[in-house]
Design a protein around this motif. Structure first.
Motif, PDB file in Angstrom:
ATOM      1  N   ASP A  34       0.943  -1.082  -0.027  1.00 20.61           N
ATOM      2  CA  ASP A  34       0.237   0.126   0.142  1.00 20.61           C
ATOM      3  C   ASP A  34       0.862   1.238  -0.129  1.00 20.61           C
ATOM      4  O   ASP A  34       1.993   1.161   0.833  1.00 20.61           O
ATOM      5  N   ARG A  40      -0.842   1.566   5.697  1.00 16.47           N
ATOM      6  CA  ARG A  40      -0.209   0.483   6.051  1.00 16.47           C
ATOM      7  C   ARG A  40      -0.001   0.284   7.511  1.00 16.47           C
ATOM      8  O   ARG A  40       0.178  -0.927   7.949  1.00 16.47           O
ATOM      9  N   ASP A  80      -3.192  -2.809  -2.442  1.00 16.36           N
ATOM     10  CA  ASP A  80      -4.025  -1.688  -2.536  1.00 16.36           C
ATOM     11  C   ASP A  80      -4.369  -1.724  -4.008  1.00 16.36           C
ATOM     12  O   ASP A  80      -3.264  -1.775  -4.729  1.00 16.36           O
ATOM     13  N   LYS A 130     -11.682  -0.102   1.826  1.00 16.03           N
ATOM     14  CA  LYS A 130     -10.789   0.343   3.107  1.00 16.03           C
ATOM     15  C   LYS A 130     -11.863   0.997   4.142  1.00 16.03           C
ATOM     16  O   LYS A 130     -11.852   0.712   5.213  1.00 16.03           O
TER      17      LYS A 130
END
Length: 242
Positions: A34, A40, A80, A130
């Motif tokens: 990411d 992270r 990601d 997310k």
């Protein structure tokens, strides 16, 4: 731990069967890619706080991710979608050749249907947003490591709706094909069967014998691949034949 028993974990509080992958003595190894350092850190802290998962390495770009894939043994890749120098799709295409037995989950702020489908086409076992999955990354890892797929309910619903829309024309074509199988007389008899008339009553109304009605019914059964009047009526109703 004796096989078949359950282990109890305090962080997070949970009961975990001994037969599942992801035990304290043999945690699921994770590689995280990411480009957002804060994200992270959040994900890393969650993974390391759960004794069933182990973060073996981190990367912040496609380039670093490729290097980490080559250098580290891992069971699950968390990547990601949008990285500074590319997209997760590039990483997915690369990692399968190096770690064919590992699983991958794409994480993203956005939940675009085309991107979700693309990720699954490239072999991802999950796609999670997310914003809606903070506090659930360890569970996501454990789910895919044990042969499951991880996807948010919101995405799942949208994909199901997309699937229904894509198959609607095909269903209509099937209904039209089924309708073409029956003659006008057979459709007429089937409608009367659905109305509750017996073969004798149908014959009387159509000025044919009950035996002829039964012959038509046998042809209807054969064409619709059913065995009873009830099945024929249900099939015809579902297909919109009357």
């Amino acid at each position: 731990m004796v096989p078949g028993q359950f282990a109890t974990y305090e962080n997070p509080p949970s009961v975990w069967p001994a037969f599942l992958i992801g035990q304290e003595a043999n945690p699921v190894r994770v590689l995280l890619i990411d480009d957002d350092a804060h994200i992270r850190q959040v994900i890393a802290q969650e993974l390391m706080s759960d004794s069933r998962t182990l973060l073996v390495a981190q990367a912040s770009s496609v380039r670093e991710g490729r290097r980490a894939i080559r250098q580290h043994e891992f069971d699950v890749l968390l990547v990601d979608l949008n990285l500074g120098d590319g997209e997760a799709f590039e990483v997915l295409e690369f990692f399968k050749s190096y770690r064919p037995t590992a699983q991958a989950v794409v994480i993203s702020v956005m939940e675009n249907d085309e991107q979700v489908l693309r990720a699954f086409e490239l072999g991802a076992a999950g796609f999670v947003g997310k914003n809606s999955w903070f506090g659930n990354y360890a569970q996501t890892v454990l789910q895919v490591a044990n042969g499951g797929a991880s996807i948010t309910p919101h995405i799942a619903r949208r994909l199901l709706q997309r699937f229904d829309r894509a198959n609607a024309p095909q269903s209509k074509r099937r209904a039209a094909d089924d309708a073409d199988k029956l003659s006008a007389r057979e459709k007429e008899i089937l409608r009367m069967v659905a109305s509750g008339y017996t073969s004798t009553e149908i014959g009387a109304r159509l000025f044919i014998s009950g035996m002829t009605v039964n012959t038509h019914l046998r042809n209807i059964y054969r064409k619709l691949q059913v065995r009873t009047r009830a099945q024929a009526v249900r099939f015809a109703s579902l297909r919109g034949l009357f």
